[in-house]
Design a protein around this motif. Structure first.
Motif, PDB file in Angstrom:
ATOM      1  N   ASN A 317      13.025 -37.563  11.391  1.00  8.81           N
ATOM      2  CA  ASN A 317      13.851 -37.887  10.226  1.00  8.81           C
ATOM      3  C   ASN A 317      13.224 -39.095   9.530  1.00  8.81           C
ATOM      4  N   PRO A 318      12.620 -38.907   8.345  1.00 11.22           N
ATOM      5  CA  PRO A 318      12.665 -37.695   7.527  1.00 11.22           C
ATOM      6  C   PRO A 318      11.721 -36.594   8.042  1.00 11.22           C
ATOM      7  N   LEU A 319      12.023 -35.361   7.639  1.00  9.96           N
ATOM      8  CA  LEU A 319      11.184 -34.210   7.961  1.00  9.96           C
ATOM      9  C   LEU A 319      10.253 -33.933   6.781  1.00  9.96           C
ATOM     10  N   ILE A 320       8.959 -33.751   7.056  1.00 11.72           N
ATOM     11  CA  ILE A 320       7.981 -33.418   6.018  1.00 11.72           C
ATOM     12  C   ILE A 320       7.575 -31.954   6.198  1.00 11.72           C
ATOM     13  N   VAL A 321       7.788 -31.141   5.176  1.00  7.68           N
ATOM     14  CA  VAL A 321       7.433 -29.728   5.265  1.00  7.68           C
ATOM     15  C   VAL A 321       6.462 -29.364   4.150  1.00  7.68           C
ATOM     16  N   ASP A 322       5.625 -28.379   4.421  1.00  4.69           N
ATOM     17  CA  ASP A 322       4.718 -27.848   3.409  1.00  4.69           C
ATOM     18  C   ASP A 322       5.449 -26.779   2.607  1.00  4.69           C
ATOM     19  N   ILE A 336      12.294 -34.369   3.485  1.00  8.60           N
ATOM     20  CA  ILE A 336      13.703 -34.013   3.642  1.00  8.60           C
ATOM     21  C   ILE A 336      14.374 -35.061   4.523  1.00  8.60           C
ATOM     22  N   ASN A 337      15.381 -35.722   3.971  1.00  6.51           N
ATOM     23  CA  ASN A 337      16.118 -36.763   4.693  1.00  6.51           C
ATOM     24  C   ASN A 337      17.433 -36.189   5.224  1.00  6.51           C
ATOM     25  N   PHE A 338      17.700 -36.424   6.499  1.00 10.16           N
ATOM     26  CA  PHE A 338      18.961 -35.983   7.088  1.00 10.16           C
ATOM     27  C   PHE A 338      19.906 -37.175   7.259  1.00 10.16           C
ATOM     28  N   GLN A 374      19.459 -23.178   5.285  1.00 11.59           N
ATOM     29  CA  GLN A 374      18.908 -22.868   6.597  1.00 11.59           C
ATOM     30  C   GLN A 374      18.847 -24.112   7.473  1.00 11.59           C
ATOM     31  N   LEU A 375      18.293 -25.195   6.930  1.00 14.38           N
ATOM     32  CA  LEU A 375      18.133 -26.415   7.714  1.00 14.38           C
ATOM     33  C   LEU A 375      19.480 -27.039   8.071  1.00 14.38           C
ATOM     34  N   GLU A 376      20.394 -27.079   7.126  1.00  8.38           N
ATOM     35  CA  GLU A 376      21.705 -27.666   7.413  1.00  8.38           C
ATOM     36  C   GLU A 376      22.467 -26.842   8.441  1.00  8.38           C
ATOM     37  N   ILE A 384      20.253 -35.425   2.674  1.00  8.13           N
ATOM     38  CA  ILE A 384      20.581 -36.464   1.709  1.00  8.13           C
ATOM     39  C   ILE A 384      19.466 -36.530   0.670  1.00  8.13           C
ATOM     40  N   ASP A 385      19.801 -36.338  -0.587  1.00  6.97           N
ATOM     41  CA  ASP A 385      18.795 -36.296  -1.646  1.00  6.97           C
ATOM     42  C   ASP A 385      18.400 -37.704  -2.068  1.00  6.97           C
TER      43      ASP A 385
END
Length: 385
Positions: A317-322, A336-338, A374-376, A384-385
Motif C-alpha cells: 500500500n500503495p499498489l502499483i499496477v501496469d 492505487i491507494n487503499f 475487483q480490487l475493493e 482512496i483517490d
C-alpha cells in the motif's frame, strides 16, 4: 414489487451488492444442505465469456474451498468447449459424490452438456438449456456440424437419385477436404458420447423401475434412453437454430427428470434473488464470476490479474499496477491507494477518481471501474483517490 426493482431502489454499492449476493448464496447452500459453487458468465458482454481452458484454474481454485460429499453448481453460460467441460466435470466428480446443477437463467450448448453430468438438474420459469450440436469454425465461418453433415448427405442422396451432380454444388465441394468432414463427424460424436455416458452413469443411476409398466429398468434401457436424449439434443434440424431455448417442459417431454425449484417457495426466493444480484454484478466490467459463499474470483475487462485471497493482507500500500491502453497499447504505471492517500511515486499516475483513465500517450479514455470493483471486492478495502 419485483426483486430486481427492490434491489435497484436500494442503490447498492458494489461492496454491498457483493455481500447481499453472498448472503443469498449461503442461503441456497443452507436450504439445500450442500456446498454450492458458481460458474457464471455475462452472456451479453463483449468479452471472452465462453467456457475455455482458462476457466480450469479458477474453477479448480474455488472448488478447493469446498469439502462435503454433495455439491450444487449454479451455472450461467452461453457455452464453449466441450473438451473443457469434460475436464471440469472430472474435477467435480473426483471430489463430490452427488452433483446438482442449478440453472436459474441460461446454460446453452456446452453448458447443457455440463448439466447432463448431474445427478439432479434444477430449473425454474426463466431457465433454458440449448441444443448441443457442435459448432465448427472454418474459413472464418461458424456453422453447425450437424447441419453441415445433413446438407452434405442431401447432396449425396440427390446426386445418387439423379445420377448427376448439380453444377452449383461443384465449387463448394471442391473446397471441402475429407479431414473437415471427419472433424464434423468427430465433434458431433464427442458431444453425444459425453451426454450418453454421463446420463447413464449419473442421472439414471437410481432409475430402477419404469413408471408405466412397473417393470425393472435394465442397463440396456438406460443406454437407449440416454442415446435418444443425446441424439435429439444434437439434432440441428429439430431445433433449427443453435441458440434455441430448451425449457423445462421440453426436457421432460424427452423423458428427462427435472426438478422445478419454484415449487419450493424458500429455495425459489433465494435462487431468484441470487440470480438477480448476479446479473446486477454483470452490469459492471465483470464478465465472469467463480465463487462460493466465502470466496470468489472475478474476471473483468481492463482488469488487473486476479488476486490470490491468501496474500490479500500482504498487498503493498500503495499498489502499483501496469495498465495497458486499449487503443495505443502504451503501458502506464498506476498507483492505487487503499484507505489512505499516499504521495505519488515517481513515474506513476494516480487512479482516476471518476474511473476514467486518460492515456498519457494518445489521450484515449478507458473505463477502469471494473478494476476498482475487483480490487475493493477482493481486498475488502476502499480505494482512496
Amino acid at each position: 414489487m419485483g426483486v430486481y426493482s427492490e434491489y435497484l431502489d436500494k442503490q447498492f454499492s458494489f461492496d454491498e451488492l457483493s455481500k447481499e449476493r453472498k448472503k443469498q448464496l449461503k442461503r441456497i447452500s443452507d436450504i439445500r444442505g450442500r456446498d454450492v459453487l458458481v460458474y457464471a458468465s455475462n452472456i451479453n458482454a463483449n468479452a471472452p465469456t465462453s467456457i475455455d481452458y482458462s476457466d480450469i484454474l479458477p474453477f479448480s481454485d474455488q472448488l478447493s474451498n469446498l469439502s462435503s460429499e454433495n455439491i450444487d453448481i449454479i451455472l450461467e453460460t452461453p457455452g464453449g468447449l466441450a473438451e473443457v467441460v469434460e475436464d471440469l466435470v472430472k474435477l467435480v466428480r473426483n471430489k463430490h459424490k452427488n452433483v446438482g446443477i442449478i440453472v436459474p437463467g441460461t446454460a446453452k450448448s456446452a453448458g447443457t452438456i455440463f448439466s447432463m453430468a448431474a445427478d439432479e438438474i434444477l430449473m425454474g420459469e426463466l431457465s433454458a438449456l440449448g441444443p448441443i450440436d457442435a459448432q465448427i469454425v472454418s474459413n472464418g465461418k461458424r456453422f453447425s456440424a450437424d447441419a453441415f453433415l445433413e446438407g452434405l448427405n442431401k447432396i449425396r442422396q440427390e446426386a445418387t437419385s439423379k445420377k448427376s451432380l448439380e453444377l452449383a454444388y461443384i465449387p463448394m465441394l471442391q473446397n471441402l477436404s475429407p479431414g473437415e468432414i471427419q472433424h464434423c463427424e468427430n465433434a458431433q460424436k464427442f458431444s453425444k458420447t459425453l451426454v450418453t455416458n454421463w446420463l447413464k452413469e449419473y442421472k439414471f443411476k437410481d432409475w430402477s423401475m419404469h413408471e408405466t409398466s412397473q417393470t425393472p429398468v435394465t442397463d440396456g434401457d438406460k443406454e437407449k434412453r440416454a442415446e435418444e436424449i443425446a441424439d435429439l439434443l444434437c439434432n440441428h434440424s429439430h431445433w433449427l437454430t443453435h441458440g434455441r431455448s430448451i425449457k423445462m417442459q421440453d426436457l421432460r417431454n424427452m423423458k428427462l427428470s427435472i426438478t422445478d425449484y419454484t415449487q419450493d417457495t424458500e429455495l425459489n426466493d433465494a435462487i431468484t434473488r441470487y440470480h438477480t444480484l448476479l446479473q446486477m454484478s454483470f452490469e459492471t466490467n465483470i464478465y465472469k464470476i467463480y465463487e462460493t459463499p466465502n470466496s470468489q474470483i472475478y474476471r473483468s475487462t481492463n482488469q488487473t490479474p486476479p488476486i490470490d485471497q491468501q496474500i490479500i493482507q500482504k498487498l503493498p500500500n500503495p499498489l502499483i499496477v501496469d495498465f495497458e491502453c486499449g487503443k495505443c497499447k502504451a503501458k502506464s504505471k498506476m498507483q492505487i491507494n487503499f484507505e489512505k492517500k499516499f504521495p505519488l511515486n515517481p513515474g506513476t499516475v494516480p487512479f482516476p477518481s471518476n474511473n476514467k483513465f486518460k492515456c498519457p500517450s494518445c489521450g484515449a479514455e478507458s473505463d477502469v471501474l471494473g478494476i476498482r470493483q475487483q480490487l475493493e471486492a477482493q481486498t475488502k478495502k476502499k480505494i482512496i483517490d
